[in-house]
Design a protein around this motif. Structure first.
Motif, PDB file in Angstrom:
ATOM      1  N   TRP A 198       0.829  -1.205   0.000  1.00 13.63           N
ATOM      2  CA  TRP A 198       0.000   0.000   0.000  1.00 13.63           C
ATOM      3  C   TRP A 198       0.865   1.258   0.000  1.00 13.63           C
ATOM      4  O   TRP A 198       0.580   2.214  -0.729  1.00 13.63           O
ATOM      5  N   LEU A 199       1.927   1.254   0.796  1.00 12.15           N
ATOM      6  CA  LEU A 199       2.809   2.422   0.840  1.00 12.15           C
ATOM      7  C   LEU A 199       3.516   2.632  -0.504  1.00 12.15           C
ATOM      8  O   LEU A 199       3.722   3.772  -0.936  1.00 12.15           O
ATOM      9  N   ALA A 200       3.888   1.527  -1.157  1.00 10.41           N
ATOM     10  CA  ALA A 200       4.530   1.639  -2.460  1.00 10.41           C
ATOM     11  C   ALA A 200       3.571   2.246  -3.487  1.00 10.41           C
ATOM     12  O   ALA A 200       3.961   3.083  -4.308  1.00 10.41           O
ATOM     13  N   PHE A 201       2.318   1.827  -3.445  1.00  9.12           N
ATOM     14  CA  PHE A 201       1.324   2.397  -4.359  1.00  9.12           C
ATOM     15  C   PHE A 201       1.097   3.872  -4.048  1.00  9.12           C
ATOM     16  O   PHE A 201       0.979   4.698  -4.963  1.00  9.12           O
ATOM     17  N   LEU A 202       1.055   4.212  -2.754  1.00 12.70           N
ATOM     18  CA  LEU A 202       0.886   5.611  -2.367  1.00 12.70           C
ATOM     19  C   LEU A 202       2.071   6.451  -2.843  1.00 12.70           C
ATOM     20  O   LEU A 202       1.895   7.596  -3.291  1.00 12.70           O
ATOM     21  N   SER A 203       3.286   5.898  -2.734  1.00  9.45           N
ATOM     22  CA  SER A 203       4.459   6.633  -3.208  1.00  9.45           C
ATOM     23  C   SER A 203       4.390   6.863  -4.711  1.00  9.45           C
ATOM     24  O   SER A 203       4.829   7.904  -5.215  1.00  9.45           O
ATOM     25  N   LEU A 204       3.816   5.903  -5.448  1.00  9.47           N
ATOM     26  CA  LEU A 204       3.647   6.065  -6.893  1.00  9.47           C
ATOM     27  C   LEU A 204       2.713   7.238  -7.195  1.00  9.47           C
ATOM     28  O   LEU A 204       2.987   8.062  -8.074  1.00  9.47           O
ATOM     29  N   ILE A 205       1.611   7.318  -6.444  1.00  6.67           N
ATOM     30  CA  ILE A 205       0.670   8.417  -6.638  1.00  6.67           C
ATOM     31  C   ILE A 205       1.318   9.750  -6.294  1.00  6.67           C
ATOM     32  O   ILE A 205       1.168  10.750  -7.011  1.00  6.67           O
ATOM     33  N   LEU A 206       2.077   9.789  -5.199  1.00  2.00           N
ATOM     34  CA  LEU A 206       2.737  11.030  -4.795  1.00  2.00           C
ATOM     35  C   LEU A 206       3.773  11.462  -5.822  1.00  2.00           C
ATOM     36  O   LEU A 206       3.878  12.656  -6.153  1.00  2.00           O
ATOM     37  N   ASN A 207       4.543  10.523  -6.331  1.00  2.00           N
ATOM     38  CA  ASN A 207       5.548  10.866  -7.340  1.00  2.00           C
ATOM     39  C   ASN A 207       4.896  11.390  -8.621  1.00  2.00           C
ATOM     40  O   ASN A 207       5.417  12.313  -9.255  1.00  2.00           O
ATOM     41  N   PHE A 208       3.758  10.807  -8.993  1.00  2.00           N
ATOM     42  CA  PHE A 208       3.032  11.315 -10.156  1.00  2.00           C
ATOM     43  C   PHE A 208       2.581  12.757  -9.901  1.00  2.00           C
ATOM     44  O   PHE A 208       2.663  13.614 -10.795  1.00  2.00           O
ATOM     45  N   GLY A 209       2.123  13.021  -8.683  1.00  2.00           N
ATOM     46  CA  GLY A 209       1.716  14.380  -8.346  1.00  2.00           C
ATOM     47  C   GLY A 209       2.875  15.364  -8.408  1.00  2.00           C
ATOM     48  O   GLY A 209       2.724  16.485  -8.916  1.00  2.00           O
ATOM     49  N   PHE A 210       4.033  14.958  -7.933  1.00  2.00           N
ATOM     50  CA  PHE A 210       5.201  15.844  -7.983  1.00  2.00           C
ATOM     51  C   PHE A 210       5.681  16.049  -9.422  1.00  2.00           C
ATOM     52  O   PHE A 210       6.160  17.141  -9.766  1.00  2.00           O
ATOM     53  N   LEU A 211       5.567  15.023 -10.253  1.00  2.00           N
ATOM     54  CA  LEU A 211       5.924  15.198 -11.665  1.00  2.00           C
ATOM     55  C   LEU A 211       4.999  16.210 -12.338  1.00  2.00           C
ATOM     56  O   LEU A 211       5.445  17.057 -13.124  1.00  2.00           O
ATOM     57  N   TYR A 212       3.710  16.119 -12.030  1.00  2.00           N
ATOM     58  CA  TYR A 212       2.763  17.090 -12.585  1.00  2.00           C
ATOM     59  C   TYR A 212       3.075  18.494 -12.076  1.00  2.00           C
ATOM     60  O   TYR A 212       3.007  19.476 -12.834  1.00  2.00           O
ATOM     61  N   PHE A 213       3.441  18.576 -10.798  1.00  2.00           N
ATOM     62  CA  PHE A 213       3.822  19.872 -10.220  1.00  2.00           C
ATOM     63  C   PHE A 213       5.062  20.428 -10.914  1.00  2.00           C
ATOM     64  O   PHE A 213       5.170  21.633 -11.172  1.00  2.00           O
ATOM     65  N   ALA A 214       6.007  19.527 -11.243  1.00  2.00           N
ATOM     66  CA  ALA A 214       7.217  19.952 -11.962  1.00  2.00           C
ATOM     67  C   ALA A 214       6.866  20.515 -13.333  1.00  2.00           C
ATOM     68  O   ALA A 214       7.428  21.530 -13.772  1.00  2.00           O
ATOM     69  N   LEU A 215       5.912  19.889 -14.031  1.00  2.00           N
ATOM     70  CA  LEU A 215       5.481  20.389 -15.331  1.00  2.00           C
ATOM     71  C   LEU A 215       4.884  21.788 -15.209  1.00  2.00           C
ATOM     72  O   LEU A 215       5.144  22.665 -16.040  1.00  2.00           O
ATOM     73  N   LEU A 216       4.100  21.987 -14.166  1.00  2.00           N
ATOM     74  CA  LEU A 216       3.498  23.309 -13.965  1.00  2.00           C
ATOM     75  C   LEU A 216       4.565  24.365 -13.707  1.00  2.00           C
ATOM     76  O   LEU A 216       4.503  25.475 -14.260  1.00  2.00           O
ATOM     77  N   LEU A 217       5.544  24.031 -12.882  1.00  2.00           N
ATOM     78  CA  LEU A 217       6.602  24.995 -12.579  1.00  2.00           C
ATOM     79  C   LEU A 217       7.414  25.342 -13.820  1.00  2.00           C
ATOM     80  O   LEU A 217       7.747  26.511 -14.054  1.00  2.00           O
ATOM     81  N   ILE A 218       7.746  24.322 -14.614  1.00  2.00           N
ATOM     82  CA  ILE A 218       8.519  24.576 -15.833  1.00  2.00           C
ATOM     83  C   ILE A 218       7.704  25.409 -16.822  1.00  2.00           C
ATOM     84  O   ILE A 218       8.231  26.309 -17.483  1.00  2.00           O
ATOM     85  N   ALA A 219       6.393  25.112 -16.917  1.00  2.00           N
ATOM     86  CA  ALA A 219       5.531  25.896 -17.802  1.00  2.00           C
ATOM     87  C   ALA A 219       5.442  27.350 -17.354  1.00  2.00           C
ATOM     88  O   ALA A 219       5.252  28.253 -18.184  1.00  2.00           O
TER      89      ALA A 219
END
Length: 257
Positions: free
Chosen positions: A24-45
């Protein structure tokens, strides 16, 4: 329900069934990393420097991946330190290689889709390419560091008086066992991701030289080769970090006594 949602639910169920709490924690970390990647896209944009965004959020994603994937600090701390050392060392190599290759931006194969669109976004595509390469190697580094650190920690728990030289050789032995499978995983991912493009190249009768000089192919091949290098470097660095931490803890224990 979309097919992606259904697959996500199946993945979550299997991870909990097999891994329990850690799954469960591994799946949660996957979701969090996806969120941070999306946040990175917003910052770069928003024209925040892409390399700085990748460097800062890369550390955060490494921490999430490693510390949420294992409870034992004897494993996670050396793995995290190793991942940071190797990742930022390779960032310097990536910076130089991407400047030499000049594969940033879009290729001729994208021209039809981008026709009529403005590319004046105010974003350095070279820096975006460097950031992409940096973020793409983090998973391979974290996986290799965790595997070697876990193996050495298990050895130390059974043989606490093992000499440092012997411990380093054991780390290299563990590394040799995971390098082959990891490199094959990266290679098959590279071939699978470019299979449709390669078939298109062959269908259009591209020459070997044209394929090898294609911007998309060169960029993807560079990512795979850098990931290869990252995995290979991670093995000895992890062993050295484990040994350094072991000696450091031993010295602190001696001083307290």
């Amino acid at each position: 329900m979309s097919s992606i949602t259904a697959l996500g639910i199946v993945l979550l169920g299997l991870m909990i069934l097999v891994g329990g709490k850690q799954g469960w924690l591994a799946f949660l970390s996957l979701i969090l990393n996806f969120g941070f990647l999306y946040f990175a896209l917003l910052l770069i944009a928003l024209q925040v420097p892409a390399i700085w965004v990748a460097a800062v959020l890369g550390v955060v994603m490494l921490a999430i991946t490693i510390f949420m994937g294992e409870d034992d600090l004897n494993i996670t701390i050396p793995a995290f330190l190793t991942a940071c050392i190797v990742a930022f060392s390779l960032l310097l190599i990536i910076y130089g290689i991407e400047h030499l290759e000049m594969v940033q931006g879009f290729s001729l194969e994208d021209s039809d889709d981008l026709e009529g669109m403005s590319l004046a976004l105010g974003v350095s595509f070279l820096n975006v390419t460097i950031a992409t390469a940096f973020l793409s190697i983090l998973g391979a580094i974290a996986e290799a560091a965790m595997a070697v650190a876990a193996g050495l920690t298990e050895i130390l728990s059974n043989h606490p008086k093992l000499a440092n030289v012997r411990l380093f050789h054991n780390g290299m032995t563990i590394g040799k066992q995971i390098i082959g499978t990891t490199l094959n995983t990266l290679f098959f991912g590279f071939v699978g991701g470019l299979l449709a493009l390669l078939i298109w190249f062959l269908g259009l009768h591209y020459s070997l030289g044209t394929i090898l000089n294609n911007k998309i192919f060169v960029h993807e091949a560079t990512l795979v080769l850098i990931s290869f290098l990252a995995v290979i470097l991670t093995v000895p660095v992890t062993a050295l970090v484990v040994i350094y931490r072991r000696n450091h803890l031993k010295n602190n224990l001696t001083r307290t006594e």
